[in-house]
Enzyme design. Structure first.
Site, mmCIF file in Angstrom:
data_model
loop_
_atom_site.group_PDB
_atom_site.id
_atom_site.type_symbol
_atom_site.label_atom_id
_atom_site.label_comp_id
_atom_site.label_asym_id
_atom_site.label_seq_id
_atom_site.Cartn_x
_atom_site.Cartn_y
_atom_site.Cartn_z
ATOM 1 N N HIS A 188 0.840 -1.197 0.000
ATOM 2 C CA HIS A 188 0.000 0.000 0.000
ATOM 3 C C HIS A 188 0.878 1.251 0.000
ATOM 4 O O HIS A 188 1.974 1.252 0.559
ATOM 5 C CB HIS A 188 -0.898 -0.007 1.240
ATOM 6 N N ASP A 314 -11.209 2.006 -1.268
ATOM 7 C CA ASP A 314 -10.247 2.906 -0.615
ATOM 8 C C ASP A 314 -10.920 3.750 0.459
ATOM 9 O O ASP A 314 -10.557 4.905 0.686
ATOM 10 C CB ASP A 314 -9.530 3.804 -1.623
#
Length: 359
Positions: A188, A314
């Site tokens: 990430h 997200d």
């Protein structure tokens, strides 16, 4: 005409929407971040967390409130967006900016809290483990506890670890543990480290608009060109934002890497067993977090394979229910939409389909 009908959960449309990059952070983490802001010289951390923890603007207030919830508030917003299931993971920059003792403690707290949420709402939540990357033996031990005892489904790595990357040999025991456990690494974004961030920060481009993707793409490329996937051929890596633009570069990456190997120009560049593009088709999966635009999704499916691209929202950094509608409207057959939203996530993260469907 844009579809404005309510988004629903439950699979009546033919698939469950499984969101695979959904951020969480315990309050204890943000207490440490606030203290760190008083002393750190990390430009990226001050830019990122200085904004999200201190700004009174609407978006950072929304984000810092939702990050700490793994219950009814999050579930209600999942329902409103038609999201059936969320894979929770420790928000960026995670443990990476913390001292080793604090990193180990926050990883344990986070894993226990996510495990509690998944036990309370098994059809709605699963989660990824956090570890303190500075102490690799302890990280391996915590990863095993989180996966084997708590039932978490992989490991979150919020990119660089104080300027260090997972291609370094000291992190190999952790990659070996991931391969042995059969669970994926989610790579990430993080803000770039101080050695690369200054021109981005000066232009206001250090965060999600560009710097995140640039830094994370470099991290993944370092892993590939260093031969990490030759050493660990069964290692699974998931990367968000449709691969941080790397699918667009695959032809050039293959071409230039071959030229570098032939010229023996760099000590770090050695022959690989596969082309760079081929690792994307063997070891790497992409998610659509923050990237709901049909042309980019369809292009990624074409160059890395339809079985390599899955849905993510997200949340809470990007919570736009209309983006779900955009992806429902992709030019795909029903079976392809089911693969995109549901089946790939079940396979990659080892989710229990019977639990998800209430069967």
């Amino acid at each position: 005409m844009t579809d404005t009908s309510p988004l629903t959960t439950g699979g009546e449309i033919g698939y469950l929407r499984i969101a695979t990059e959904e951020a969480y952070g315990p309050p204890e983490l943000f207490d440490l971040y606030r203290k760190l802001l008083e002393t750190t010289d990390d430009i990226g951390f001050r830019s990122l967390m200085g904004h999200y923890l201190t700004s009174d603007a609407e978006r950072p207030r929304f984000v810092r409130d939702r990050l700490q919830d793994a219950g009814e508030k999050r579930l209600s917003e999942m329902d409103a967006a038609g999201v059936d299931h969320a894979v929770l993971a420790l928000t960026s920059p995670g443990t990476q900016v913390l001292a080793d003792d604090d990193a180990r403690e926050i990883a344990t707290i986070t894993n226990d809290r996510i495990a509690e949420a998944t036990a309370t709402y098994p059809a709605r939540f699963s989660g990824l483990a956090a570890v303190g990357f500075g102490d690799v033996p302890a990280a391996v031990k915590e990863l095993d506890r989180a996966v084997s005892s708590l039932g978490l489904k992989g490991l979150i790595c919020n990119s660089h670890i104080k300027g260090h990357y997972l291609d370094e040999a000291r992190f190999f025991p952790l990659l070996e543990a991931l391969e042995s456990l059969g669970v994926p690494l989610y790579l990430h974004p993080n803000t770039p480290n101080n050695d690369m961030i200054k021109p981005l920060y000066e232009a206001g481009l250090d965060g999600a608009i560009f710097g995140f993707g640039l830094e994370t793409a470099m991290h993944l490329l370092r892993m590939i060109t260093a031969g990490v996937f030759d050493r660990f051929p069964r290692l699974k890596v998931v990367v968000g934002h449709l691969g941080e633009a790397l699918p667009y570069w695959l032809y050039r990456l293959d071409y230039m890497h071959a030229g570098q190997v032939k010229a023996n120009r760099y000590e770090a560049i050695k022959p690989l067993e596969l082309k760079i593009s081929e690792y994307f088709r063997r070891n790497i999966w992409l998610t659509t977090s923050g990237m709901p635009w049909a042309p980019t999704i369809m292009y990624a499916r074409e160059v890395v394979g339809a079985d390599r691209v899955m849905y993510a929202m997200d949340y809470p950094y990007e919570y736009v229910p209309d983006e779900v509608r955009m992806q429902d409207a992709l030019p795909l057959e029903p079976a392809e939409l089911k693969q995109f939203y549901q089946d790939i996530a079940i396979e990659v993260f080892g989710l229990d389909e019977a639990v998800l469907t209430g069967g």
